[in-house]
Design a protein around this motif. Structure first.
Motif, short mmCIF file in Angstrom:
data_model
loop_
_atom_site.label_atom_id
_atom_site.label_comp_id
_atom_site.label_asym_id
_atom_site.label_seq_id
_atom_site.Cartn_x
_atom_site.Cartn_y
_atom_site.Cartn_z
N ASP A 276 -12.59 13.23 0.03
CA ASP A 276 -12.52 12.32 -1.11
C ASP A 276 -11.21 11.55 -1.14
O ASP A 276 -10.79 11.05 -2.19
CB ASP A 276 -12.70 13.10 -2.41
CG ASP A 276 -14.10 13.70 -2.49
OD1 ASP A 276 -15.06 12.99 -2.13
OD2 ASP A 276 -14.22 14.87 -2.89
N GLY A 277 -10.58 11.47 0.01
CA GLY A 277 -9.27 10.82 0.07
C GLY A 277 -9.36 9.32 -0.08
O GLY A 277 -10.38 8.71 0.23
N ARG A 278 -8.27 8.73 -0.50
CA ARG A 278 -8.24 7.28 -0.66
C ARG A 278 -8.31 6.59 0.70
O ARG A 278 -7.78 7.08 1.69
CB ARG A 278 -6.97 6.85 -1.39
CG ARG A 278 -7.06 7.04 -2.90
CD ARG A 278 -5.87 6.42 -3.60
NE ARG A 278 -4.61 7.06 -3.21
CZ ARG A 278 -3.41 6.56 -3.50
NH1 ARG A 278 -3.31 5.41 -4.16
NH2 ARG A 278 -2.32 7.20 -3.13
N SER A 279 -8.95 5.43 0.72
CA SER A 279 -9.04 4.64 1.95
C SER A 279 -7.85 3.69 2.03
O SER A 279 -7.10 3.51 1.06
CB SER A 279 -10.37 3.89 1.99
OG SER A 279 -10.55 3.15 0.80
N ILE A 280 -7.71 3.06 3.20
CA ILE A 280 -6.52 2.25 3.47
C ILE A 280 -6.38 1.08 2.49
O ILE A 280 -5.27 0.71 2.11
CB ILE A 280 -6.52 1.76 4.94
CG1 ILE A 280 -5.15 1.24 5.34
CG2 ILE A 280 -7.62 0.73 5.20
CD1 ILE A 280 -4.10 2.31 5.53
N ASP A 281 -7.50 0.53 2.06
CA ASP A 281 -7.45 -0.61 1.14
C ASP A 281 -7.12 -0.18 -0.29
O ASP A 281 -6.87 -1.04 -1.15
CB ASP A 281 -8.77 -1.39 1.16
CG ASP A 281 -9.95 -0.50 0.79
OD1 ASP A 281 -10.06 0.61 1.35
OD2 ASP A 281 -10.74 -0.89 -0.07
N GLU A 282 -7.14 1.11 -0.52
CA GLU A 282 -6.80 1.61 -1.86
C GLU A 282 -5.32 1.98 -1.99
O GLU A 282 -4.87 2.37 -3.07
CB GLU A 282 -7.67 2.82 -2.20
CG GLU A 282 -9.15 2.45 -2.33
CD GLU A 282 -10.05 3.65 -2.53
OE1 GLU A 282 -11.05 3.52 -3.27
OE2 GLU A 282 -9.78 4.73 -1.93
N LEU A 283 -4.60 1.88 -0.89
CA LEU A 283 -3.16 2.18 -0.92
C LEU A 283 -2.38 0.89 -1.12
O LEU A 283 -2.75 -0.16 -0.60
CB LEU A 283 -2.71 2.81 0.39
CG LEU A 283 -3.44 4.06 0.87
CD1 LEU A 283 -2.82 4.53 2.17
CD2 LEU A 283 -3.38 5.16 -0.18
N PRO A 284 -1.25 0.96 -1.83
CA PRO A 284 -0.41 -0.24 -1.90
C PRO A 284 0.24 -0.50 -0.53
O PRO A 284 0.40 0.43 0.27
CB PRO A 284 0.65 0.14 -2.95
CG PRO A 284 0.66 1.62 -2.99
CD PRO A 284 -0.71 2.09 -2.59
N PRO A 285 0.58 -1.75 -0.24
CA PRO A 285 1.35 -2.02 0.98
C PRO A 285 2.61 -1.15 0.98
O PRO A 285 3.15 -0.84 -0.10
CB PRO A 285 1.72 -3.50 0.84
CG PRO A 285 0.73 -4.08 -0.12
CD PRO A 285 0.36 -2.96 -1.06
N ILE A 286 3.04 -0.73 2.16
CA ILE A 286 4.21 0.16 2.24
C ILE A 286 5.47 -0.70 2.26
O ILE A 286 5.83 -1.29 3.28
CB ILE A 286 4.11 1.07 3.48
CG1 ILE A 286 2.85 1.93 3.39
CG2 ILE A 286 5.36 1.94 3.60
CD1 ILE A 286 2.54 2.74 4.64
N VAL A 287 6.11 -0.77 1.11
CA VAL A 287 7.30 -1.62 0.93
C VAL A 287 8.37 -0.78 0.27
O VAL A 287 8.09 -0.09 -0.71
CB VAL A 287 6.96 -2.83 0.03
CG1 VAL A 287 8.20 -3.63 -0.30
CG2 VAL A 287 5.90 -3.71 0.69
N GLY A 288 9.57 -0.81 0.79
CA GLY A 288 10.65 -0.07 0.14
C GLY A 288 11.77 0.23 1.09
O GLY A 288 11.97 -0.44 2.10
#
Lengths: 207, 207
Positions: free
Chosen positions: B62-74
């Motif tokens: 039930d893990g989140r898919s790639i499009d459900e993650l925010p871009p990796i910025v920081g």
């Protein structure tokens, strides 16, 4: 620093609209967590699917390929061109405050087409005069909120050839629906596909 | 602002090394400038080809898919782990100055494998203890300079499951060969493929 990050990329999925004649985006799951303990997938796609960047090699025989261009990073100006009915002219762009090195992003009535399931021919595009103006301003890149910056009915694609010949990459398929016109920092990162004329990209605006 | 931009993505091309068992990257030119007046291509690829990001859905039902993650910025910290022979342990990571919200990037002797034409089994990987340490530090993401963060010989992939279960995406296939250890801003932007367990990404470091 508290940066606001705006994703202006279109999601990629089976059934998404693509430019007329381009192959459909396909995603094949080859194993699943439930049955195999791991989810693995493969994709096949046109390099012009969704949000993507055209490199000079798209229309120029000796043009640079997408992996030969630097990532598109810098100052972006989102221009409100929602009142343009058909073609964005040089006159429309004059007075917009574009500076040398800017990434010019056109927010048009095309944004209303992005929710549709099929490709539309009648999108707002950039005129040759508009392209000439961008070249004269020495912008770093130009982007628009539909799958092409140039009229579907343009046969010889002079707008693409002029911009790409001037070393100005074209960002197509931007989702600017939630973006207020104004100045942002842009990070538009196409996949570095060696020798390719274009590549799908993830693009964000930050401010 | 004079930003220095470092591309830490691997180029995608036919014949590139891929994780054992994954399909080859393919690029098909369907029309050319010389013959057709326009260059068009299609690609087919594993979502784990080249530089890519694993989302929780890679190993969690039930893990989140790639499009459900925010871009990796920081804030990204590139750690010099060149002296590690086999597994990066919690001990190796303690004292590296990782802060909550950092993106931890491991520069290891794997970088020497990136120039090879075939996949190597014997890459430096993250131990379960190392993963536990990252979870305890609440890092935003973790990345490594080879096609997996976890030993090829790990059967149940506890490192992936622990990190992804904690909501920590994994960046694999980073090219850190030209990067000095230290602090950068990271923009790691995977393609937003709907429902996918991972996606190829373009990743840059800026400072």
């Amino acid at each position: 620093v508290n940066l606001e990050v705006f994703d202006v990329s279109l999601p990629l999925f089976e059934g998404m609209a693509v430019y007329e004649g381009d192959p459909q985006f396909r995603l094949k799951r080859t194993s699943s967590v439930e049955e195999d303990g791991v989810c693995l997938s493969e994709a096949s796609l046109s390099l012009h699917a969704g949000t993507h960047v055209d490199a000079p090699a798209h229309y120029l025989a000796d043009g640079r390929s997408i992996d030969e261009l630097p990532p598109i990073v810098g100052r972006a100006k989102v221009l409100d061109l929602s009142s343009v009915k058909s073609e964005i002219t040089g006159e429309d762009l004059r007075g917009c405050g574009l500076r040398k090195g800017d990434v010019a992003l056109f927010k048009t009535s095309n944004s209303q087409l992005l929710g549709l399931k099929t490709f539309s021919h009648g999108f707002v595009s950039l005129s040759l005069g508009g392209a000439e103006y961008l070249v004269s301003r020495e912008v770093k890149a130009a982007g628009i909120d539909y799958f092409s910056i140039e009229s579907f009915h343009s046969e010889r694609k002079p707008v693409h050839k002029l911009l790409l010949g001037a070393g100005i990459p074209i960002i197509e398929g931007l989702d600017l629906r939630k973006i207020s016109p104004g100045v942002y920092s842009i990070f538009c990162l196409p996949l570095p596909i060696r020798g390719a004329e274009a590549a799908p990209a993830r693009c964000i605006l930050v401010r």
